[in-house]
Motif scaffolding. Structure first.
Motif, PDB file in Angstrom:
ATOM      1  N   SER A  86      -4.782  20.785 -10.073  1.00 14.72           N
ATOM      2  CA  SER A  86      -4.840  20.771 -11.535  1.00 14.72           C
ATOM      3  C   SER A  86      -3.589  20.172 -12.158  1.00 14.72           C
ATOM      4  CB  SER A  86      -5.068  22.187 -12.070  1.00 14.72           C
ATOM      5  OG  SER A  86      -6.350  22.648 -11.726  1.00 14.72           O
ATOM      6  N   ALA A  87      -2.418  20.751 -11.887  1.00 18.83           N
ATOM      7  CA  ALA A  87      -1.191  20.287 -12.555  1.00 18.83           C
ATOM      8  C   ALA A  87      -0.638  19.009 -11.923  1.00 18.83           C
ATOM      9  CB  ALA A  87      -0.151  21.405 -12.523  1.00 18.83           C
ATOM     10  N   LEU A  88      -0.253  19.076 -10.648  1.00 15.90           N
ATOM     11  CA  LEU A  88       0.337  17.899 -10.000  1.00 15.90           C
ATOM     12  C   LEU A  88      -0.660  16.747  -9.939  1.00 15.90           C
ATOM     13  CD1 LEU A  88       2.693  16.582  -8.515  1.00 15.90           C
ATOM     14  CD2 LEU A  88       1.805  17.566  -6.383  1.00 15.90           C
ATOM     15  N   GLY A  89      -1.936  17.069  -9.739  1.00 19.44           N
ATOM     16  CA  GLY A  89      -2.946  16.019  -9.679  1.00 19.44           C
ATOM     17  C   GLY A  89      -2.970  15.183 -10.939  1.00 19.44           C
ATOM     18  N   PHE A  90      -2.891  15.831 -12.103  1.00 14.29           N
ATOM     19  CA  PHE A  90      -2.898  15.087 -13.355  1.00 14.29           C
ATOM     20  C   PHE A  90      -1.597  14.309 -13.555  1.00 14.29           C
ATOM     21  CE2 PHE A  90      -6.484  17.713 -14.994  1.00 14.29           C
ATOM     22  CZ  PHE A  90      -7.262  16.664 -15.452  1.00 14.29           C
ATOM     23  N   VAL A  91      -0.476  14.871 -13.103  1.00 10.22           N
ATOM     24  CA  VAL A  91       0.811  14.186 -13.264  1.00 10.22           C
ATOM     25  C   VAL A  91       0.834  12.886 -12.462  1.00 10.22           C
ATOM     26  CG1 VAL A  91       3.287  14.323 -12.806  1.00 10.22           C
ATOM     27  CG2 VAL A  91       2.102  16.280 -13.792  1.00 10.22           C
ATOM     28  N   ILE A  92       0.474  12.957 -11.189  1.00  7.59           N
ATOM     29  CA  ILE A  92       0.539  11.749 -10.361  1.00  7.59           C
ATOM     30  C   ILE A  92      -0.611  10.791 -10.690  1.00  7.59           C
ATOM     31  CG2 ILE A  92       1.827  12.878  -8.543  1.00  7.59           C
ATOM     32  CD1 ILE A  92      -0.686  13.111  -6.894  1.00  7.59           C
ATOM     33  N   TRP A  93      -1.734  11.326 -11.186  1.00  5.66           N
ATOM     34  CA  TRP A  93      -2.820  10.450 -11.640  1.00  5.66           C
ATOM     35  C   TRP A  93      -2.353   9.623 -12.844  1.00  5.66           C
ATOM     36  CZ3 TRP A  93      -7.163   8.073 -10.684  1.00  5.66           C
ATOM     37  CH2 TRP A  93      -8.015   7.688 -11.729  1.00  5.66           C
ATOM     38  N   ALA A  94      -1.695  10.275 -13.803  1.00  8.97           N
ATOM     39  CA  ALA A  94      -1.189   9.552 -14.965  1.00  8.97           C
ATOM     40  C   ALA A  94      -0.176   8.487 -14.545  1.00  8.97           C
ATOM     41  CB  ALA A  94      -0.550  10.536 -15.950  1.00  8.97           C
ATOM     42  N   TYR A  95       0.657   8.825 -13.556  1.00  7.82           N
ATOM     43  CA  TYR A  95       1.644   7.858 -13.042  1.00  7.82           C
ATOM     44  C   TYR A  95       0.940   6.659 -12.420  1.00  7.82           C
ATOM     45  CZ  TYR A  95       5.289   5.894 -10.021  1.00  7.82           C
ATOM     46  OH  TYR A  95       6.171   5.037  -9.392  1.00  7.82           O
ATOM     47  N   ALA A 154     -11.336   8.003 -19.231  1.00  8.01           N
ATOM     48  CA  ALA A 154     -12.490   7.974 -20.108  1.00  8.01           C
ATOM     49  C   ALA A 154     -13.776   7.781 -19.334  1.00  8.01           C
ATOM     50  CB  ALA A 154     -12.334   6.861 -21.142  1.00  8.01           C
ATOM     51  N   GLN A 155     -13.692   7.025 -18.233  1.00  9.04           N
ATOM     52  CA  GLN A 155     -14.868   6.828 -17.413  1.00  9.04           C
ATOM     53  C   GLN A 155     -15.256   8.109 -16.698  1.00  9.04           C
ATOM     54  OE1 GLN A 155     -13.327   3.412 -15.182  1.00  9.04           O
ATOM     55  NE2 GLN A 155     -15.189   2.356 -15.769  1.00  9.04           N
ATOM     56  N   GLY A 156     -14.311   8.888 -16.350  1.00  8.30           N
ATOM     57  CA  GLY A 156     -14.645  10.151 -15.703  1.00  8.30           C
ATOM     58  C   GLY A 156     -14.006  10.273 -14.346  1.00  8.30           C
ATOM     59  N   ALA A 157     -13.069  11.170 -14.199  1.00  6.22           N
ATOM     60  CA  ALA A 157     -12.434  11.399 -12.923  1.00  6.22           C
ATOM     61  C   ALA A 157     -13.181  12.484 -12.165  1.00  6.22           C
ATOM     62  CB  ALA A 157     -10.979  11.819 -13.137  1.00  6.22           C
ATOM     63  N   VAL A 158     -13.453  12.215 -10.869  1.00  3.67           N
ATOM     64  CA  VAL A 158     -14.174  13.193 -10.067  1.00  3.67           C
ATOM     65  C   VAL A 158     -13.177  14.230  -9.568  1.00  3.67           C
ATOM     66  CG1 VAL A 158     -15.690  13.502  -8.093  1.00  3.67           C
ATOM     67  CG2 VAL A 158     -15.751  11.376  -9.363  1.00  3.67           C
ATOM     68  N   ARG A 159     -13.030  15.290 -10.302  1.00  2.00           N
ATOM     69  CA  ARG A 159     -12.064  16.308  -9.927  1.00  2.00           C
ATOM     70  C   ARG A 159     -12.771  17.650  -9.823  1.00  2.00           C
ATOM     71  NH1 ARG A 159     -10.638  19.585 -14.114  1.00  2.00           N
ATOM     72  NH2 ARG A 159     -11.271  18.940 -16.191  1.00  2.00           N
ATOM     73  N   ALA A 160     -12.118  18.588  -9.150  1.00  2.00           N
ATOM     74  CA  ALA A 160     -12.694  19.927  -9.038  1.00  2.00           C
ATOM     75  C   ALA A 160     -11.936  20.895  -9.917  1.00  2.00           C
ATOM     76  CB  ALA A 160     -12.647  20.422  -7.607  1.00  2.00           C
ATOM     77  N   ILE A 165       0.826  -1.195   0.000  1.00  3.10           N
ATOM     78  CA  ILE A 165       0.000   0.000   0.000  1.00  3.10           C
ATOM     79  C   ILE A 165       0.867   1.255   0.000  1.00  3.10           C
ATOM     80  CG2 ILE A 165      -1.750   1.286   1.311  1.00  3.10           C
ATOM     81  CD1 ILE A 165      -2.786  -1.209  -0.035  1.00  3.10           C
ATOM     82  N   ALA A 166       2.066   1.158   0.596  1.00  2.29           N
ATOM     83  CA  ALA A 166       2.949   2.317   0.681  1.00  2.29           C
ATOM     84  C   ALA A 166       3.819   2.482  -0.557  1.00  2.29           C
ATOM     85  CB  ALA A 166       3.842   2.210   1.924  1.00  2.29           C
ATOM     86  N   SER A 167       3.583   1.690  -1.594  1.00  2.00           N
ATOM     87  CA  SER A 167       4.375   1.808  -2.808  1.00  2.00           C
ATOM     88  C   SER A 167       4.081   3.135  -3.492  1.00  2.00           C
ATOM     89  CB  SER A 167       4.075   0.643  -3.754  1.00  2.00           C
ATOM     90  OG  SER A 167       2.740   0.727  -4.204  1.00  2.00           O
ATOM     91  N   PRO A 168       5.009   3.631  -4.320  1.00  2.00           N
ATOM     92  CA  PRO A 168       4.803   4.935  -4.968  1.00  2.00           C
ATOM     93  C   PRO A 168       3.506   5.028  -5.763  1.00  2.00           C
ATOM     94  CG  PRO A 168       7.074   4.232  -5.217  1.00  2.00           C
ATOM     95  CD  PRO A 168       6.346   3.086  -4.597  1.00  2.00           C
ATOM     96  N   ARG A 169       3.082   3.943  -6.412  1.00  2.00           N
ATOM     97  CA  ARG A 169       1.872   4.020  -7.227  1.00  2.00           C
ATOM     98  C   ARG A 169       0.624   4.207  -6.371  1.00  2.00           C
ATOM     99  NH1 ARG A 169       1.924  -2.271  -9.382  1.00  2.00           N
ATOM    100  NH2 ARG A 169       2.582  -3.196  -7.417  1.00  2.00           N
ATOM    101  N   PHE A 170       0.585   3.531  -5.205  1.00  2.00           N
ATOM    102  CA  PHE A 170      -0.558   3.711  -4.320  1.00  2.00           C
ATOM    103  C   PHE A 170      -0.517   5.087  -3.647  1.00  2.00           C
ATOM    104  CE2 PHE A 170      -0.999  -0.901  -4.634  1.00  2.00           C
ATOM    105  CZ  PHE A 170      -2.369  -1.017  -4.733  1.00  2.00           C
ATOM    106  N   LEU A 171       0.679   5.544  -3.313  1.00  4.13           N
ATOM    107  CA  LEU A 171       0.800   6.884  -2.740  1.00  4.13           C
ATOM    108  C   LEU A 171       0.374   7.941  -3.756  1.00  4.13           C
ATOM    109  CD1 LEU A 171       4.198   6.577  -0.816  1.00  4.13           C
ATOM    110  CD2 LEU A 171       1.888   6.627   0.157  1.00  4.13           C
ATOM    111  N   ALA A 172       0.710   7.737  -5.022  1.00  5.90           N
ATOM    112  CA  ALA A 172       0.298   8.673  -6.068  1.00  5.90           C
ATOM    113  C   ALA A 172      -1.216   8.688  -6.203  1.00  5.90           C
ATOM    114  CB  ALA A 172       0.948   8.303  -7.396  1.00  5.90           C
ATOM    115  N   LEU A 173      -1.834   7.513  -6.136  1.00  2.98           N
ATOM    116  CA  LEU A 173      -3.285   7.431  -6.237  1.00  2.98           C
ATOM    117  C   LEU A 173      -3.960   8.114  -5.052  1.00  2.98           C
ATOM    118  CD1 LEU A 173      -5.508   6.259  -8.037  1.00  2.98           C
ATOM    119  CD2 LEU A 173      -5.442   4.189  -6.625  1.00  2.98           C
ATOM    120  N   ALA A 174      -3.433   7.858  -3.853  1.00  2.00           N
ATOM    121  CA  ALA A 174      -3.991   8.502  -2.662  1.00  2.00           C
ATOM    122  C   ALA A 174      -3.793  10.013  -2.716  1.00  2.00           C
ATOM    123  CB  ALA A 174      -3.323   7.932  -1.407  1.00  2.00           C
TER     124      ALA A 174
END
Length: 304
Positions: free
Chosen positions: A223-232, A298-304, A5-14
């Motif tokens: 906006s910026a960092l959120g999309f970067v770590i989401w893509a990761y 494509a499904q839709g990310a709940v972002r502000a 759970i503490a892996s970088p990919r899960f941390l990026a998602l959180a």
């Protein structure tokens, strides 16, 4: 081997969930000192500049000329119109409640895909859409309990244009990465928002420091960092895991709004929001065939 759970990919998602959830209360702070037009423009331009600077490091390619019309549509709807409508709605709608209303955006994306892309509308999608829309109606009624305003409908229209963005971005995501699409569309959205520049300059001169910091925060982080770590994260995690995490955005936004702004949502809004999220979960249920499953963006990310 079970992923940690503490892996970088899960941390990026959180981190993505927390950043996108925190954007809703940050908007309320920015609106108090900047207003709708200035906050919308400043957030877009800051995010676009940040993503443009990151682009060479992330190997973001230049867009194809044939993709420019779709990029323009996504920028106009999912960036410019979305920011203006959401910010206008949050003048009177609580930040947490706004996140509940925005969470039904994937419903509109699915319905648009059925109408224009001839995608098969499954029974669970029909039921989920009806459930989600019913939940949104309950939330809107709760917000109008003290007298009707156009704020809750404005947030719902913001969810609609966000659904248009996810629908229109599907062809782009087949050829480009999620980060590339975010960079292209954020830049296009900023160009469409240029008429707001004079109002933004006037408001920024007299805005308090807290409002300006909120605009910088919204542009750089959600906006910026959120999309970067989401893509990761989505490039390294199963589709089901990434999609399920998006359902946490509204609950986290409610918690952050309570801690940051002291907002306590109406119980009816909470009930409607829970119904709406259940509907979205039904809409996003996919067959057990990878080829039939779209990407989370494509499904839709709940972002502000």
């Amino acid at each position: 081997m079970v992923p940690r759970i503490a892996s970088p990919r899960f941390l990026a998602l959180a981190g993505t969930v927390v950043l996108w959830a925190s954007a809703f209360p940050a908007i309320r702070v920015g609106l108090d000192g900047l207003g709708v037009a200035a906050l919308s423009f400043l957030r877009l331009v800051i995010a676009a500049l940040a993503l443009t600077l990151v682009a060479p490091l992330a190997h973001v390619r230049l867009p194809r000329r044939a993709d420019l019309p779709l990029i323009a549509l996504c920028g106009a709807t999912g960036m410019t119109a979305y920011q203006l409508l959401l910010n206008w709605g949050e003048i009177h709608v609580d930040a947490g409640t706004a996140s509940l209303l925005i969470s039904i955006a994937p419903v509109f994306s699915v319905l648009l895909g059925t109408l224009f892309l001839h995608e098969r509308l499954r029974r669970t999608s029909v039921v989920g859409s009806l459930v989600a829309l019913a939940g949104a109606a309950v939330v809107s009624l709760a917000e109008g309990a003290g007298g009707f305003t156009g704020s809750a409908p404005a947030v719902l229209v913001a969810a609609l244009v966000q659904g248009v963005y996810h629908f229109a971005s599907k062809p782009l995501l087949r050829r480009c990465t999620g980060l590339e699409v975010a960079t292209y569309t954020m830049t296009a959205g900023t160009l469409f928002a240029l008429p707001l520049l004079p109002a933004a300059c006037r408001a920024a001169v007299h805005a308090p420091a807290g409002a300006l910091l909120s605009a910088v925060y919204l542009g750089l982080l959600p906006s910026a960092l959120g999309f970067v770590i989401w893509a990761y994260a989505v490039a390294r995690l199963p589709l089901a895991t990434s999609t399920a995490a998006l359902y946490l955005v509204p609950p986290v936004a409610l918690v952050v709004s309570f801690l940051w702004l002291g907002e306590t949502p109406h119980p009816l809004a909470l009930a409607g929001g829970a119904v709406g999220i259940i509907g979205v979960i039904l809409v996003n249920r996919r067959p057990a065939h990878p080829a039939d499953s779209p990407t989370p963006l494509a499904q839709g990310a709940v972002r502000a």
